[in-house]
Motif scaffolding. Structure first.
Motif, PDB file in Angstrom:
ATOM      1  N   GLY A 124      52.504  27.530  31.964  1.00 10.50           N
ATOM      2  CA  GLY A 124      53.924  27.280  31.741  1.00 10.50           C
ATOM      3  C   GLY A 124      54.386  25.934  32.263  1.00 10.50           C
ATOM      4  N   ARG A 125      53.500  25.215  32.954  1.00 13.02           N
ATOM      5  CA  ARG A 125      53.849  23.900  33.498  1.00 13.02           C
ATOM      6  C   ARG A 125      53.763  22.854  32.392  1.00 13.02           C
ATOM      7  N   ALA A 126      54.719  21.924  32.379  1.00 14.23           N
ATOM      8  CA  ALA A 126      54.752  20.877  31.354  1.00 14.23           C
ATOM      9  C   ALA A 126      53.543  19.959  31.471  1.00 14.23           C
ATOM     10  N   VAL A 127      52.959  19.615  30.320  1.00 14.30           N
ATOM     11  CA  VAL A 127      51.890  18.614  30.274  1.00 14.30           C
ATOM     12  C   VAL A 127      52.570  17.264  30.438  1.00 14.30           C
ATOM     13  N   MET A 128      52.061  16.415  31.337  1.00 17.54           N
ATOM     14  CA  MET A 128      52.778  15.195  31.697  1.00 17.54           C
ATOM     15  C   MET A 128      52.329  13.938  30.960  1.00 17.54           C
ATOM     16  N   SER A 129      51.321  14.056  30.108  1.00 17.78           N
ATOM     17  CA  SER A 129      50.874  12.892  29.343  1.00 17.78           C
ATOM     18  C   SER A 129      50.028  13.373  28.171  1.00 17.78           C
ATOM     19  N   GLY A 130      49.742  12.448  27.268  1.00 18.71           N
ATOM     20  CA  GLY A 130      48.918  12.779  26.114  1.00 18.71           C
ATOM     21  C   GLY A 130      49.642  12.475  24.825  1.00 18.71           C
ATOM     22  N   PHE A 131      49.149  13.057  23.742  1.00 20.74           N
ATOM     23  CA  PHE A 131      49.722  12.821  22.428  1.00 20.74           C
ATOM     24  C   PHE A 131      49.741  14.115  21.633  1.00 20.74           C
ATOM     25  N   VAL A 132      50.716  14.217  20.738  1.00 18.39           N
ATOM     26  CA  VAL A 132      50.779  15.310  19.775  1.00 18.39           C
ATOM     27  C   VAL A 132      50.504  14.685  18.420  1.00 18.39           C
ATOM     28  N   ASN A 133      49.575  15.263  17.670  1.00 14.73           N
ATOM     29  CA  ASN A 133      49.201  14.738  16.360  1.00 14.73           C
ATOM     30  C   ASN A 133      49.321  15.849  15.327  1.00 14.73           C
ATOM     31  N   VAL A 134      49.915  15.521  14.186  1.00 10.62           N
ATOM     32  CA  VAL A 134      49.974  16.470  13.076  1.00 10.62           C
ATOM     33  C   VAL A 134      49.369  15.805  11.845  1.00 10.62           C
ATOM     34  N   ARG A 135      48.774  16.624  11.000  1.00  4.52           N
ATOM     35  CA  ARG A 135      48.194  16.127   9.744  1.00  4.52           C
ATOM     36  C   ARG A 135      48.798  16.881   8.587  1.00  4.52           C
ATOM     37  N   GLY A 136      48.974  16.164   7.494  1.00  7.05           N
ATOM     38  CA  GLY A 136      49.517  16.774   6.290  1.00  7.05           C
ATOM     39  C   GLY A 136      48.550  17.772   5.693  1.00  7.05           C
ATOM     40  N   ILE A 137      49.082  18.710   4.943  1.00 10.47           N
ATOM     41  CA  ILE A 137      48.261  19.720   4.280  1.00 10.47           C
ATOM     42  C   ILE A 137      48.198  19.381   2.792  1.00 10.47           C
ATOM     43  N   VAL A 138      46.982  19.237   2.290  1.00 13.24           N
ATOM     44  CA  VAL A 138      46.738  18.959   0.877  1.00 13.24           C
ATOM     45  C   VAL A 138      45.902  20.107   0.337  1.00 13.24           C
ATOM     46  N   ASP A 139      46.362  20.750  -0.717  1.00 15.90           N
ATOM     47  CA  ASP A 139      45.639  21.877  -1.318  1.00 15.90           C
ATOM     48  C   ASP A 139      45.313  22.969  -0.304  1.00 15.90           C
ATOM     49  N   GLY A 140      46.237  23.209   0.637  1.00 11.90           N
ATOM     50  CA  GLY A 140      46.056  24.282   1.597  1.00 11.90           C
ATOM     51  C   GLY A 140      45.131  23.943   2.748  1.00 11.90           C
ATOM     52  N   LEU A 141      44.575  22.748   2.780  1.00  5.78           N
ATOM     53  CA  LEU A 141      43.677  22.351   3.857  1.00  5.78           C
ATOM     54  C   LEU A 141      44.262  21.170   4.605  1.00  5.78           C
ATOM     55  N   ALA A 142      44.093  21.144   5.912  1.00  3.04           N
ATOM     56  CA  ALA A 142      44.575  20.016   6.706  1.00  3.04           C
ATOM     57  C   ALA A 142      43.690  18.808   6.414  1.00  3.04           C
TER      58      ALA A 142
END
Length: 167
Positions: A124-142
């Protein structure tokens, strides 16, 4: 090879845009595979070479100057000949030893969405560094064809600016 020019919605050259060329399976259906790419120059020009004969989709991802207070309407990932949806894209047929030249593509503008959150550990403790990455979904696959990355701030919060689509 496939070559051409990319402009923004105002007709200005789209410099440093990421051009991706994806080959469709010979059957005409199925998942496209990334076969090459290029970055546009200061005139918006690109050239992707060493392509096998076949049918290709061309996707341009505009350069992202991430600004938290940036405009809500920006250029979004655009398929040839200047459409936002893959279903509307035109195929580019490349023959053996041939070059397809002179393609023109105007980037589509879209309303960017803000996605915010807090990254926490299992305790429950906040992560203090790093990155969040998202990828688009094409034809149901990331897939990596469209993606966005945001830094995680010291309080664990992050904010992504995303073009319309599924992630």
């Amino acid at each position: 090879a496939i070559s051409g020019r990319v402009v923004d919605s105002h007709g200005e050259p789209a410099e440093s845009a990421n051009v991706q060329v994806m080959r469709l399976p010979r059957s005409g259906s199925g998942r496209p595979t990334l076969r090459g790419g290029a970055t546009t120059n200061d005139l918006g020009e690109f050239r992707v070479s060493r392509l096998d004969p076949g049918n290709y989709l061309l996707l341009v991802q505009p350069r992202r100057d991430v600004q938290e207070d940036g405009p809500a309407i920006q250029s979004v990932p655009t398929f040839y000949p200047g459409v936002a949806m893959r279903e509307q894209a035109l195929l580019i047929s490349v023959g053996r030893g041939a070059s397809v030249t002179g393609l023109e593509l105007a980037l589509v503008d879209g309303t960017m969405s803000r996605v915010t959150g807090t990254l926490v550990e299992s305790s429950g403790r906040a992560v203090m560094s790093g990155f969040v990455n998202v990828r688009g979904i094409v034809d149901g696959l990331a897939e990596g064809f469209t993606s966005a990355t945001a830094p995680v701030k010291s309080d664990g919060t992050f904010e992504l600016r995303l073009a319309p689509g599924r992630y």
